[in-house]
Enzyme design. Structure first.
Site, PDB file in Angstrom:
ATOM      1  N   ARG A  24     -54.333   5.749  -9.716  1.00  0.00           N
ATOM      2  CA  ARG A  24     -53.698   4.902  -8.702  1.00  0.00           C
ATOM      3  C   ARG A  24     -54.503   3.619  -8.667  1.00  0.00           C
ATOM      4  O   ARG A  24     -54.615   2.955  -9.687  1.00  0.00           O
ATOM      5  CB  ARG A  24     -53.715   5.689  -7.375  1.00  0.00           C
TER       6      ARG A  24
ATOM      7  N   MET B 136     -31.126   7.080  15.868  1.00  0.00           N
ATOM      8  CA  MET B 136     -32.067   5.965  15.741  1.00  0.00           C
ATOM      9  C   MET B 136     -32.789   5.682  17.056  1.00  0.00           C
ATOM     10  O   MET B 136     -33.993   5.404  17.085  1.00  0.00           O
ATOM     11  CB  MET B 136     -31.328   4.701  15.294  1.00  0.00           C
TER      12      MET B 136
ATOM     13  N   LYS C 120     -56.977   0.677   8.618  1.00  0.00           N
ATOM     14  CA  LYS C 120     -55.739   0.189   7.995  1.00  0.00           C
ATOM     15  C   LYS C 120     -54.527   0.662   8.805  1.00  0.00           C
ATOM     16  O   LYS C 120     -54.639   1.588   9.613  1.00  0.00           O
ATOM     17  CB  LYS C 120     -55.651   0.715   6.561  1.00  0.00           C
TER      18      LYS C 120
ATOM     19  N   TYR D 214     -24.335  13.281  16.396  1.00  0.00           N
ATOM     20  CA  TYR D 214     -23.607  13.034  15.146  1.00  0.00           C
ATOM     21  C   TYR D 214     -23.434  14.328  14.353  1.00  0.00           C
ATOM     22  O   TYR D 214     -24.380  15.089  14.167  1.00  0.00           O
ATOM     23  CB  TYR D 214     -24.374  12.045  14.281  1.00  0.00           C
TER      24      TYR D 214
HETATM   25  C1  PLP Z   1     -57.044   5.566   3.652  1.00  0.00           C
HETATM   26  C2  PLP Z   1     -58.274   5.594   2.845  1.00  0.00           C
HETATM   27  C3  PLP Z   1     -59.438   6.210   3.332  1.00  0.00           C
HETATM   28  C4  PLP Z   1     -59.462   6.989   4.627  1.00  0.00           C
HETATM   29  O1  PLP Z   1     -58.956   8.276   4.340  1.00  0.00           O
HETATM   30  P1  PLP Z   1     -58.840   9.386   5.475  1.00  0.00           P
HETATM   31  O2  PLP Z   1     -58.544  10.631   4.742  1.00  0.00           O
HETATM   32  O3  PLP Z   1     -57.738   8.935   6.359  1.00  0.00           O
HETATM   33  O4  PLP Z   1     -60.150   9.418   6.168  1.00  0.00           O
HETATM   34  C5  PLP Z   1     -60.582   6.125   2.583  1.00  0.00           C
HETATM   35  N1  PLP Z   1     -60.588   5.491   1.398  1.00  0.00           N
HETATM   36  C6  PLP Z   1     -59.488   4.905   0.880  1.00  0.00           C
HETATM   37  C7  PLP Z   1     -59.575   4.220  -0.438  1.00  0.00           C
HETATM   38  C8  PLP Z   1     -58.293   4.956   1.569  1.00  0.00           C
HETATM   39  O5  PLP Z   1     -57.195   4.385   1.064  1.00  0.00           O
END
Ligand code: PLP
Length: 368
Positions: free
Chosen positions: A136, A310, A44, A262
């Site tokens: 969640r 930035m 991801k 700044y």
């Molecule tokens: C991001 C995620 C993972 C991976 O987690 P890491 O700690 O980065 O290995 C696994 N399961 C879910 C549901 C996630 O959102």
């Protein structure tokens, strides 16, 4: 002091993020060898900033047998990168395009009755997702029984094929904290069986639990951070894959008392030399690290002077010789003393994950 423009022999022409896929491969093999079951490579957020397709292909070439992503769109990118192992997408709106999932062969998580009901035409492969302690994503425990019987009906009707049951651990970086989540998932999987479902994989653990708690491994561990060298559990040395460099674009000598940047949050307490780097918070250097951050330049660590802007930062190099075109290392694996991703995270009061996923798009990527 006049600063001659030196030859650009040793220079990098532009900010660059160099990505070492051999490190991703080595990390993948480590998880493949320690996992009790299979490894799902989680790619991801553009493969945690390392390149979604590159990380996916590297992980599969080194033994991962699943790919995990958040959105369906990311799953499509995985398929388009040429990966043919099972792919799971676990966070989608109720009206997710199921046709696309079926066409690309992407498994979907089902966290609610509403998500299940939205699957009109199948069969789509699904992983029933239980909230195992984060409040969640995932089904609330009190809705699980109803979700199981609805899933069984949908399976009989040919709309879904239930291949997995999944959860996620809330406190996996804390030793000994996984038992409630593990019990919840095992109970949830047992309820699925009692409803007549036959999921072939139960999965719960991410990087921390994979490294520290074999009892949570179950059938598949989902590894994201660990693939790119981040160990949130602090127990294991993994291989960092990033080296982030930027060229010095300007050098000036300033008098004692000169305010820098700044708000003049930094004032030179002596005559000194300032080097300008063309990278700022739009390029992933967190502004919150201002006042603590360092970069590697001209053979040692140097303080970033004043606020991170930035597009740029100023580096105080004292009386040392630095020239336009010299290369600064923002972070790297740390082997030569340069700052690491973890250093930047500490300076900014965050975690390494946020640093690696925050490098801006105008930084050139160089995949090795
Ligand atoms: C991001 C995620 C993972 C991976 O987690 P890491 O700690 O980065 O290995 C696994 N399961 C879910 C549901 C996630 O959102």
């Amino acid at each position: 002091m006049g600063t001659p423009v030196r030859s650009l022999r040793h220079a990098s022409a532009a900010p660059e993020l160099s990505i070492d896929l051999a490190a991703v491969g080595a990390n993948t093999r480590k998880f493949v060898s320690l996992a009790r079951g299979e490894v799902m490579a989680v790619v991801k957020a553009d493969g945690f900033g390392h390149g979604l397709g590159d990380v996916a292909r590297t992980a599969v070439a080194n033994g991962a047998t699943w790919i995990g992503v958040t959105s369906l769109a990311e799953g499509v990118l995985v398929r388009e990168s040429g990966v043919d192992v099972p792919v799971l997408s676990w966070l989608n709106p109720v009206d997710v395009d199921v046709h696309t999932a079926v066409r690309y062969g992407i498994d979907l998580s089902v966290p609610s009755l509403e998500h299940l009901a939205a699957v009109e035409h199948g069969p789509v492969r699904v992983h029933l997702q239980l909230d195992t302690g984060l409040a969640r994503d995932g089904a609330a425990p009190e809705t699980w029984l109803a979700l199981m019987s609805a899933a069984r009906k949908a399976e009989i009707a040919g709309k879904v094929s239930v291949v997995g049951v999944m959860g996620h651990l809330p406190c996996a970086d804390t030793p000994g904290a996984n038992a409630p989540g593990r019990r919840a998932l095992l109970r949830g999987a047992e309820m699925a069986r009692q409803a007549g479902l036959r999921p072939s994989v139960r999965h719960l653990a991410a990087t921390s639990a994979a490294l520290t708690d074999p009892s949570a491994h179950l059938d598949v561990v989902r590894i994201g951070a660990g693939l790119v060298g981040i160990d949130p559990s602090g127990t294991t040395r993994l291989h960092s894959a990033l080296r982030y460099t930027a060229p010095v674009v300007q050098v000036r000598r300033v008098a004692a008392g000169t305010g820098v940047g700044y708000g003049h949050t930094y004032v030179a307490d002596r005559a000194t030399t300032l080097a300008l780097l063309p990278v700022g918070y739009a390029d992933g250097l967190p502004r919150a690290a201002s006042g603590r951050a360092e970069v590697w330049l001209a053979g040692r660590r140097r303080k970033v002077a004043g606020l991170v802007s930035m597009d740029q930062v100023v580096v105080d190099v004292g009386d040392d010789a630095v020239a336009q075109g010299d290369e600064a290392v923002v972070f790297g694996p740390g082997d030569e003393g340069e700052p690491t991703v973890r250093d930047w995270a500490e300076w900014a009061g965050t975690i390494p994950h946020e640093i690696v996923t925050g490098i801006g798009p105008r930084v050139r990527r160089n995949v090795r």
